[in-house]
Design a protein around this motif. Sequence first.
Motif, PDB file in Angstrom:
ATOM      1  N   TYR A   1      38.840  33.501  37.417  1.00  0.00           N
ATOM      2  CA  TYR A   1      39.336  33.309  38.733  1.00  0.00           C
ATOM      3  C   TYR A   1      38.002  32.279  39.417  1.00  0.00           C
ATOM      4  CZ  TYR A   1      43.346  35.805  37.825  1.00  0.00           C
ATOM      5  OH  TYR A   1      44.481  36.401  37.555  1.00  0.00           O
TER       6      TYR A   1
ATOM      7  N   VAL B   1      36.418  36.239  51.471  1.00  0.00           N
ATOM      8  CA  VAL B   1      36.969  35.417  50.340  1.00  0.00           C
ATOM      9  C   VAL B   1      38.190  34.187  51.016  1.00  0.00           C
ATOM     10  CG1 VAL B   1      38.507  35.242  48.145  1.00  0.00           C
ATOM     11  CG2 VAL B   1      36.516  37.086  48.465  1.00  0.00           C
TER      12      VAL B   1
ATOM     13  N   SER C   1      41.419  32.319  45.806  1.00  0.00           N
ATOM     14  CA  SER C   1      40.869  32.916  44.439  1.00  0.00           C
ATOM     15  C   SER C   1      42.009  32.265  43.757  1.00  0.00           C
ATOM     16  CB  SER C   1      41.224  34.284  44.536  1.00  0.00           C
ATOM     17  OG  SER C   1      40.799  34.880  43.255  1.00  0.00           O
TER      18      SER C   1
ATOM     19  N   ASN D   1      36.534  31.560  43.279  1.00  0.00           N
ATOM     20  CA  ASN D   1      36.766  32.130  44.443  1.00  0.00           C
ATOM     21  C   ASN D   1      35.972  31.441  45.293  1.00  0.00           C
ATOM     22  OD1 ASN D   1      38.326  34.588  43.357  1.00  0.00           O
ATOM     23  ND2 ASN D   1      36.428  34.588  42.084  1.00  0.00           N
TER      24      ASN D   1
END
Length: 110
Positions: A84, A72, A75, A86
């Motif tokens: 959220y 990731v 976010s 991401n």
Amino acid sequence: MDPRREHVRRLLQVDAYITDIHGRTTAPAQIIDISRMGVAFVSDQAITPHEQFVLNFCFPGSGIRNEITLTVLHSAVVGTHGRYRNGARFAAISAACADRIFDYVTTAPA
């Protein structure tokens, strides 16, 4: 295509699951776009940047489950419902899954 993008992205709305790399927690997510190198998805909770997770999903009309290890990158809260957005880059992906993504990204929508 956005000139800042290194890889072509294609919109995709499918349900998915994101699991921590140790397999302890799994949460629902919804993919919103995908490219050969990464994915954007929406979740009900913030996802820790710079950590690896496993993403599971199927392309529309397919029963083949795709499993990708990803990192990731960001976010951030989106909208007013506490969701959220991401963004993640693929860290490990099978050749067959990479081929399915390539086919999806490079094939015109029906």
